[in-house]
Scaffold this motif. Structure first.
Motif, PDB file in Angstrom:
ATOM      1  N   ASP A  61       3.102  -3.430   0.411  1.00 43.34           N
ATOM      2  CA  ASP A  61       1.597  -2.505  -0.344  1.00 43.34           C
ATOM      3  C   ASP A  61       0.896  -1.684   0.924  1.00 43.34           C
ATOM      4  O   ASP A  61       0.511  -1.119   0.675  1.00 43.34           O
ATOM      5  N   SER A  62       0.950  -2.631   2.172  1.00 40.45           N
ATOM      6  CA  SER A  62      -0.156  -2.189   2.885  1.00 40.45           C
ATOM      7  C   SER A  62      -0.180  -0.981   3.720  1.00 40.45           C
ATOM      8  O   SER A  62      -0.813  -0.321   4.461  1.00 40.45           O
ATOM      9  N   LYS A  64       2.765   1.032   1.714  1.00 44.23           N
ATOM     10  CA  LYS A  64       3.088   2.324   0.729  1.00 44.23           C
ATOM     11  C   LYS A  64       2.493   4.365   0.933  1.00 44.23           C
ATOM     12  O   LYS A  64       1.026   3.749   0.756  1.00 44.23           O
TER      13      LYS A  64
END
Length: 120
Positions: A61-62, A64
């Motif tokens: 997520d960090s 994307k």
């Protein structure tokens, strides 16, 4: 034997870009999966991105929207394009590959790592 060699790390300023490369060599029949991990000082190694032989990519997520993983099958090379870098991206980046050898057996390998440092 199989070797994974990373390159492309360096020192950049926040907001800049880098492209990491992971080149595989040796008695490889096919590369099944390649993942990029990173490890910052005092932290656990974390998965950043991965790509399968079918081209399916996943991202932490960090990263994307900022990082893109891609392959050049002809060169047995996987790239990690990193844009909009920030100081939190500072780490040693490692590639990890699961390959099918020419013998037919499946093995996994780690590269030696490449340092990425992002200054604010």
């Amino acid at each position: 034997q199989v070797q994974l060699v990373e390159s492309g790390g360096g020192l950049v300023q926040a907001g800049e870009s880098l492209r990491l490369s992971c080149a595989a060599s040796g008695s490889i029949f096919s590369i099944n999966t390649v993942n990029w991990y990173r490890q910052a000082p005092g932290k656990q190694r974390e998965l950043v991105a991965g790509i399968t032989s079918g081209g399916s990519a996943t991202y932490a997520d960090s990263v994307k929207g900022r990082f893109t993983i891609s392959t050049d099958n002809a060169k047995n090379t996987v790239y990690l394009q990193m844009n909009s870098l920030n100081p939190e991206d500072t780490a040693v980046y490692y590639c990890y590959a699961i390959v099918t050898l020419a013998t037919g057996s499946r093995r996994s390998y780690w590269g030696q790592g490449t340092q990425v440092t992002v200054s604010s």
